[in-house]
Design an enzyme around this catalytic site. Structure first.
Site, PDB file in Angstrom:
ATOM      1  N   SER A  54     -11.239 123.660  47.804  1.00  0.00           N
ATOM      2  CA  SER A  54     -10.172 124.519  47.283  1.00  0.00           C
ATOM      3  C   SER A  54     -10.718 125.913  47.005  1.00  0.00           C
ATOM      4  CB  SER A  54      -9.625 123.935  45.982  1.00  0.00           C
ATOM      5  OG  SER A  54      -8.730 124.854  45.401  1.00  0.00           O
ATOM      6  N   VAL A  55      -9.932 126.921  47.352  1.00  0.00           N
ATOM      7  CA  VAL A  55     -10.314 128.299  47.032  1.00  0.00           C
ATOM      8  C   VAL A  55     -10.145 128.584  45.542  1.00  0.00           C
ATOM      9  CG1 VAL A  55      -9.632 129.121  49.331  1.00  0.00           C
ATOM     10  CG2 VAL A  55      -7.993 129.314  47.430  1.00  0.00           C
ATOM     11  N   ASN A  99      -6.405 133.805  53.159  1.00  0.00           N
ATOM     12  CA  ASN A  99      -5.036 133.511  53.574  1.00  0.00           C
ATOM     13  C   ASN A  99      -4.390 132.373  52.786  1.00  0.00           C
ATOM     14  OD1 ASN A  99      -2.834 133.232  55.863  1.00  0.00           O
ATOM     15  ND2 ASN A  99      -3.773 131.215  55.673  1.00  0.00           N
ATOM     16  N   TYR A 147       3.799 135.053  41.919  1.00  0.00           N
ATOM     17  CA  TYR A 147       3.295 135.312  43.281  1.00  0.00           C
ATOM     18  C   TYR A 147       3.172 136.819  43.540  1.00  0.00           C
ATOM     19  CZ  TYR A 147       3.610 134.961  48.459  1.00  0.00           C
ATOM     20  OH  TYR A 147       3.420 135.054  49.807  1.00  0.00           O
ATOM     21  N   LYS A 150      -0.096 138.908  44.518  1.00  0.00           N
ATOM     22  CA  LYS A 150      -0.172 139.588  45.814  1.00  0.00           C
ATOM     23  C   LYS A 150      -0.446 141.085  45.668  1.00  0.00           C
ATOM     24  CE  LYS A 150       0.312 136.336  48.891  1.00  0.00           C
ATOM     25  NZ  LYS A 150      -0.916 135.877  49.557  1.00  0.00           N
TER      26      LYS A 150
HETATM   27  P1  NAI Z   1       1.434 127.790  54.701  1.00  0.00           P
HETATM   28  O1  NAI Z   1       1.889 126.995  53.530  1.00  0.00           O
HETATM   29  O2  NAI Z   1       1.679 127.255  56.056  1.00  0.00           O
HETATM   30  O3  NAI Z   1      -0.135 128.130  54.605  1.00  0.00           O
HETATM   31  C1  NAI Z   1      -0.860 128.186  53.417  1.00  0.00           C
HETATM   32  C2  NAI Z   1      -2.046 127.271  53.553  1.00  0.00           C
HETATM   33  O4  NAI Z   1      -2.894 127.418  52.427  1.00  0.00           O
HETATM   34  C3  NAI Z   1      -1.635 125.793  53.623  1.00  0.00           C
HETATM   35  O5  NAI Z   1      -2.122 125.208  54.817  1.00  0.00           O
HETATM   36  C4  NAI Z   1      -2.240 125.201  52.375  1.00  0.00           C
HETATM   37  O6  NAI Z   1      -2.655 123.851  52.526  1.00  0.00           O
HETATM   38  C5  NAI Z   1      -3.398 126.143  52.114  1.00  0.00           C
HETATM   39  N1  NAI Z   1      -3.832 126.103  50.714  1.00  0.00           N
HETATM   40  C6  NAI Z   1      -3.056 126.108  49.617  1.00  0.00           C
HETATM   41  N2  NAI Z   1      -3.815 126.043  48.523  1.00  0.00           N
HETATM   42  C7  NAI Z   1      -5.102 126.012  48.928  1.00  0.00           C
HETATM   43  C8  NAI Z   1      -6.338 125.961  48.248  1.00  0.00           C
HETATM   44  N3  NAI Z   1      -6.401 125.916  46.909  1.00  0.00           N
HETATM   45  N4  NAI Z   1      -7.481 125.965  48.974  1.00  0.00           N
HETATM   46  C9  NAI Z   1      -7.440 125.986  50.328  1.00  0.00           C
HETATM   47  N5  NAI Z   1      -6.270 126.022  51.024  1.00  0.00           N
HETATM   48  C10 NAI Z   1      -5.130 126.046  50.330  1.00  0.00           C
HETATM   49  O7  NAI Z   1       2.133 129.228  54.544  1.00  0.00           O
HETATM   50  P2  NAI Z   1       1.896 130.601  55.334  1.00  0.00           P
HETATM   51  O8  NAI Z   1       3.212 131.248  55.385  1.00  0.00           O
HETATM   52  O9  NAI Z   1       1.130 130.406  56.573  1.00  0.00           O
HETATM   53  O10 NAI Z   1       1.032 131.426  54.272  1.00  0.00           O
HETATM   54  C11 NAI Z   1      -0.235 132.021  54.560  1.00  0.00           C
HETATM   55  C12 NAI Z   1      -0.443 133.196  53.643  1.00  0.00           C
HETATM   56  O11 NAI Z   1       0.482 134.233  53.974  1.00  0.00           O
HETATM   57  C13 NAI Z   1      -0.204 132.880  52.162  1.00  0.00           C
HETATM   58  O12 NAI Z   1      -1.147 133.592  51.378  1.00  0.00           O
HETATM   59  C14 NAI Z   1       1.172 133.433  51.920  1.00  0.00           C
HETATM   60  O13 NAI Z   1       1.387 133.734  50.569  1.00  0.00           O
HETATM   61  C15 NAI Z   1       1.137 134.666  52.801  1.00  0.00           C
HETATM   62  N6  NAI Z   1       2.423 135.209  53.140  1.00  0.00           N
HETATM   63  C16 NAI Z   1       3.260 134.540  53.990  1.00  0.00           C
HETATM   64  C17 NAI Z   1       4.487 135.105  54.317  1.00  0.00           C
HETATM   65  C18 NAI Z   1       5.394 134.468  55.290  1.00  0.00           C
HETATM   66  O14 NAI Z   1       6.416 135.090  55.627  1.00  0.00           O
HETATM   67  N7  NAI Z   1       5.096 133.284  55.797  1.00  0.00           N
HETATM   68  C19 NAI Z   1       4.941 136.366  53.695  1.00  0.00           C
HETATM   69  C20 NAI Z   1       3.957 137.008  52.869  1.00  0.00           C
HETATM   70  C21 NAI Z   1       2.755 136.431  52.599  1.00  0.00           C
END
Ligand code: NAI
Length: 298
Positions: A74-75, A101, A166, A170
């Protein structure tokens, strides 16, 4: 122009078991980087864990002829961050690129937000970046090379309803990005951020028909360029969504000056204080101080 390649570079991508992180990992691997695919494998709200998410991405990379290892730490803790960087060093001997990410969501209007919705979100997004970046930073400083891409959001930059936790995390990442860009300048460490929009499990219920145009693969090219040796900037934030790439910046209006002024003066000159004509985009606090010096001594 030549293609952007990453031969031999070692990249850690946190939260790369799905969504945006997976897309970044596949593309960086395709361009020759050796990848640590980190993912805790939990649900969108951060509960649960599973080792399969990261491993499946590793399998996809290796099946395509690339090099990758899975990491399930975990991060959200300093120990987890250190272990993630250790995975890179153990597998590949170093780290050149870090894409912060990983993320979770616990949305609620502020008046209903309970502490269990605040701390875990700050822990993953904001402290998560601290936890992984610091051990990576020490290696990057020693070798005089590093590229870091943080994942911010328009939620913090612009203020999205129901996301005080959040959004704060961010926009905190933007401050983190700018300070590290400053501190990394003499060591050839460049630190930038993206504010993406993409259809992932995190957003699939929110985007409606626009979602079809917002594949994660449309965000990745910006991340790839920001992670490359040739990137010319540091401390900047790029909006990237559906093939539209743009720069966010922090502007400072020309403002209004009067030594020894009153609250009524501020009220009476508010329009001029807010006027966007002639704004500047300071690189760092000395940019604002330089402007102050000019105004106060003229
Ligand atoms: P997602 O839920 O598919 O990806 C996030 C990943 O982070 C997941 O695979 C999850 O298992 C992992 N994760 C969560 N907690 C963790 C931890 N403690 N340690 C290691 N891994 C962990 O969602 P998405 O959309 O791909 O999000 C990626 C990044 O982009 C995030 O930071 C999100 O906040 C950001 N973001 C996404 C947007 C979007 O439109 N999808 C908009 C703005 C930001």
């Amino acid at each position: 122009m030549t293609d952007l390649t990453f031969d031999g570079k070692v990249a850690i991508i946190t939260g790369a078991g799905g969504g945006l992180g997976k897309s970044h990992a596949l593309e960086l691997a395709r361009r020759g980087a050796r990848i640590v695919v980190n993912d805790l494998g939990g649900s969108v709200d951060g509960t649960g864990d599973s080792s399969s998410a990261a491993q499946l991405v590793v399998d996809e990379i290796t099946a395509a002829g690339g090099e990758a290892v899975a990491d399930h730490n975990s991060v959200a803790t300093a120990e987890g961050g250190a272990a993630i960087v250790r995975s890179a060093v153990d597998a590949f001997g170093t780290v050149d690129i870090l894409i912060n990410n990983a993320g979770i969501l616990r949305d609620k209007t502020f008046h209903n937000m309970t502490p269990d919705m605040v701390k875990p979100v700050l822990d993953v997004h904001l402290l998560g970046a601290f936890n992984v970046t610091q051990p990576a930073w020490l290696i990057m400083r020693d070798k005089n090379y590093g590229r870091i891409v943080n994942t911010s959001s328009n939620s913090g930059l612009l203020g999205n309803f129901g996301q005080a936790n959040y959004g704060a995390a961010k926009l905190g990442l933007v401050g983190f990005t700018r300070v590290l860009a400053n501190e990394g300048r003499k060591r050839n460490i460049k630190v930038n951020a993206i504010a993406p929009v993409a259809r992932t499990r995190m957003t699939e219920d929110l985007l409606g028909p626009l979602g079809d145009k917002l594949d994660p693969s449309q965000v990745t090219p910006t991340v790839v360029y920001l992670a490359h040796e040739d990137v010319p900037v540091s401390g900047e934030v790029y909006s990237t969504a559906g093939g539209v790439v743009a720069r966010y910046f922090i502007g400072l209006t020309e403002g209004w000056v009067k030594d020894g002024h009153s609250a009524e003066d501020v009220r009476d000159n508010f329009e001029q204080i807010r006027d966007e004509d002639g704004y500047i985009v300071p690189d760092d606090p000395s940019g604002e101080l330089g402007k102050l010096l000019k105004l106060l001594t003229s």
